[in-house]
Design a protein around this motif. Structure first.
Motif, PDB file in Angstrom:
ATOM      1  N   GLY A 152     -18.238  28.440  -2.956  1.00  0.00           N
ATOM      2  CA  GLY A 152     -18.906  29.477  -3.736  1.00  0.00           C
ATOM      3  C   GLY A 152     -18.521  29.314  -5.195  1.00  0.00           C
ATOM      4  O   GLY A 152     -17.346  29.108  -5.520  1.00  0.00           O
ATOM      5  N   MET A 153     -19.511  29.378  -6.069  1.00  0.00           N
ATOM      6  CA  MET A 153     -19.294  29.222  -7.510  1.00  0.00           C
ATOM      7  C   MET A 153     -19.698  30.523  -8.195  1.00  0.00           C
ATOM      8  O   MET A 153     -20.852  30.957  -8.080  1.00  0.00           O
ATOM      9  N   GLY A 154     -18.769  31.135  -8.904  1.00  0.00           N
ATOM     10  CA  GLY A 154     -19.054  32.402  -9.562  1.00  0.00           C
ATOM     11  C   GLY A 154     -19.846  32.198 -10.847  1.00  0.00           C
ATOM     12  O   GLY A 154     -19.322  31.669 -11.825  1.00  0.00           O
ATOM     13  N   LEU A 155     -21.107  32.599 -10.835  1.00  0.00           N
ATOM     14  CA  LEU A 155     -21.944  32.363 -12.010  1.00  0.00           C
ATOM     15  C   LEU A 155     -21.551  33.257 -13.179  1.00  0.00           C
ATOM     16  O   LEU A 155     -21.711  32.867 -14.338  1.00  0.00           O
ATOM     17  N   ASP A 156     -21.013  34.448 -12.895  1.00  0.00           N
ATOM     18  CA  ASP A 156     -20.531  35.313 -13.975  1.00  0.00           C
ATOM     19  C   ASP A 156     -19.450  34.587 -14.780  1.00  0.00           C
ATOM     20  O   ASP A 156     -19.483  34.556 -16.014  1.00  0.00           O
ATOM     21  N   ARG A 157     -18.493  34.021 -14.063  1.00  0.00           N
ATOM     22  CA  ARG A 157     -17.393  33.314 -14.743  1.00  0.00           C
ATOM     23  C   ARG A 157     -17.879  32.031 -15.400  1.00  0.00           C
ATOM     24  O   ARG A 157     -17.396  31.646 -16.471  1.00  0.00           O
ATOM     25  N   LEU A 158     -18.826  31.365 -14.761  1.00  0.00           N
ATOM     26  CA  LEU A 158     -19.358  30.133 -15.334  1.00  0.00           C
ATOM     27  C   LEU A 158     -20.034  30.408 -16.669  1.00  0.00           C
ATOM     28  O   LEU A 158     -19.846  29.670 -17.651  1.00  0.00           O
ATOM     29  N   LEU A 159     -20.806  31.483 -16.751  1.00  0.00           N
ATOM     30  CA  LEU A 159     -21.438  31.850 -18.022  1.00  0.00           C
ATOM     31  C   LEU A 159     -20.388  32.187 -19.076  1.00  0.00           C
ATOM     32  O   LEU A 159     -20.534  31.836 -20.253  1.00  0.00           O
ATOM     33  N   PHE A 212     -21.343  40.767  -8.199  1.00  0.00           N
ATOM     34  CA  PHE A 212     -21.262  39.494  -8.892  1.00  0.00           C
ATOM     35  C   PHE A 212     -22.208  38.510  -8.211  1.00  0.00           C
ATOM     36  O   PHE A 212     -22.688  38.739  -7.092  1.00  0.00           O
ATOM     37  N   VAL A 213     -22.472  37.407  -8.884  1.00  0.00           N
ATOM     38  CA  VAL A 213     -23.459  36.440  -8.401  1.00  0.00           C
ATOM     39  C   VAL A 213     -22.761  35.125  -8.077  1.00  0.00           C
ATOM     40  O   VAL A 213     -21.944  34.628  -8.864  1.00  0.00           O
ATOM     41  N   GLN A 214     -23.076  34.585  -6.914  1.00  0.00           N
ATOM     42  CA  GLN A 214     -22.520  33.303  -6.493  1.00  0.00           C
ATOM     43  C   GLN A 214     -23.633  32.299  -6.229  1.00  0.00           C
ATOM     44  O   GLN A 214     -24.672  32.643  -5.662  1.00  0.00           O
ATOM     45  N   PHE A 215     -23.384  31.072  -6.663  1.00  0.00           N
ATOM     46  CA  PHE A 215     -24.129  29.935  -6.144  1.00  0.00           C
ATOM     47  C   PHE A 215     -23.249  29.300  -5.079  1.00  0.00           C
ATOM     48  O   PHE A 215     -22.049  29.099  -5.306  1.00  0.00           O
TER      49      PHE A 215
END
Length: 422
Positions: free
Chosen positions: A307-314, A125-128
């Motif tokens: 940490g912000m989950g970009l998968d979930r954000l999308l 998964f991808v995090q910002f």
């Protein structure tokens, strides 16, 4: 015919059409962070395993069950399960704490955890993330939370979103609270899940975060750290954070059961939670970790991040219909007939691309009819055909694809640009 190879369970491909959305979200996150004076850092995908066992914590689910670890020679190496530990390793290795403090860093990283794949949860998964190092003030906590809020606001996903806060104390006041939790849960061992039975002995705070229904029922009546267990410093810090969030107009809820899943947290912890994400409701989480840099061999340095989950954000953005920028469309398709015209089309296309336009030309040797079908399929705004006549007269005819109108212009990049720009 079925493909011979498929992606590994818990991973997925980001295809054209989606990748542009990812790039937009990443750009927004980095731009918002830059507005707070936060600089980007890039770190390796894997580190020595000891870095994560020491920072994330031996008793966490991440270390005990989820890390991808392998031996290479005499070293044990792990794919990063989160971004903080590697960032702090880079900071210490490169003596970045000797610069002006606070040091504020951002990153976009792929993380890896061998977890059960489900909606909003992947094994890659991808995090910002951002890390703010060297500032003990609750103002830093408010600013870090503000960065996350501003990103979510700019991406227009605030509807239904809630900010939840807690303080989990520090090394001075948390031990007494841990004892109280053990006393509360010990008589109910038969009602705890297997994982929580292990947590009860080694890390009772983690029981507060269990998602099993039978454990959640017990947690509802568990002692809260705010019930007289916070030391004066932690209580004043938390009060200071709340007053600053009030001042900048950020609404929040106090959630005494937020503890986060990593051992390095202390004092402030927070989460942004969305009802759109189901069981995986947290889109962003973080907090303060004042003791971690010292644990990794550096000087005692107050620090915090998220940490912000970009998968979930999308997923949130698509569920709510949040706007994405229009994808770049083909401005011009240049067709050609013959070798000389094909070379000229490549020359013209190159000049226009360097001027910032999206231009396609034939590189396959299709018929003119096939080239025009391709231009239409690619959504070209304009098209033209170069042949012997156009080369001799040094002109070409531009066709506007939506209504079929044509105009003749000189066979130069400047003349074509002047027309398609309008």
């Amino acid at each position: 015919m079925a493909p011979k190879y498929r992606s590994i369970r818990g991973t997925r491909d980001i295809l054209p059409g989606q990748s542009e959305k990812w790039r937009y979200v990443e750009q927004v996150a980095l731009e918002v962070a830059a507005g707070y004076g936060i600089s980007e850092i890039r770190i390796p995908t894997f580190e020595k395993t000891e870095l994560f066992t020491r920072s994330v914590g031996q008793t966490t689910d991440v270390v005990q069950k989820e890390m991808y670890t392998f031996d290479k020679g005499r070293e044990s190496i792990t794919l990063r399960p989160e971004g903080t530990a590697g960032t702090l390793r880079a900071v210490l290795e490169n003596s970045m704490l000797s610069d002006v403090l606070p040091l504020k860093l951002s990153y976009i990283v792929s993380c890896f955890r061998h977890d059960n794949p489900q909606a909003g949860r992947f094994r890659e998964f991808v995090q910002f993330g951002i890390e703010c190092l060297g500032n003990p003030s609750p103002s830093a906590d408010a600013e870090v939370i503000g960065v996350a809020y501003d990103i979510l606001a700019k991406l227009e996903v605030l509807d239904g979103l809630s900010l939840r806060l807690n303080s989990i104390g520090c090394i001075h006041c948390r031990p007494a609270y841990r004892v109280k939790l053990k006393e509360y849960f010990a008589p109910h061992e038969d009602a705890l899940c297997k994982t929580c039975l292990e947590r009860l002995e080694h890390n009772p705070l983690r029981l507060l975060d269990c998602k099993e229904e039978k454990c959640r029922a017990l947690v509802a009546d568990a002692p809260k750290i705010s019930d007289g267990y916070l030391c004066t410093d932690c209580r004043e810090h938390f009060d200071g954070l709340k007053s600053r969030l009030d001042a900048i107009g950020l609404d929040y809820e106090i959630d005494p059961f937020i503890v986060r899943g990593l051992d390095y947290y202390s004092k402030t912890v927070f989460e942004f939670v969305s009802p759109l994400l189901g069981a995986q409701a947290t889109v962003c989480g973080g907090g303060r970790y004042d003791g971690l840099i010292g644990e990794l061999g550096g000087p005692h340095t107050p620090a915090l991040g998220f940490g912000m989950g970009l998968d979930r954000l999308l997923m949130m953005m698509e569920a709510t219909g949040s706007p994405f920028p229009a994808q770049a469309q083909c401005n011009l398709y240049i067709g050609s007939m013959g070798e000389a015209a094909n070379i000229k089309s490549l020359e013209l296309a190159t000049d226009l691309r360097r001027a910032g336009y999206v231009v396609l030309c034939d590189t396959v040797g299709r018929s003119v009819k096939a080239q025009m079908r391709y231009a239409d399929k690619m959504g070209a705004a304009y098209s033209c055909i170069l042949g012997e006549q156009e080369l001799e007269q040094n002109t070409l005819t531009l066709k506007r694809m939506d209504d079929g109108q044509t105009v003749q212009v000189a066979l130069t990049a400047e003349a074509v640009e002047a027309e398609i720009r309008n």
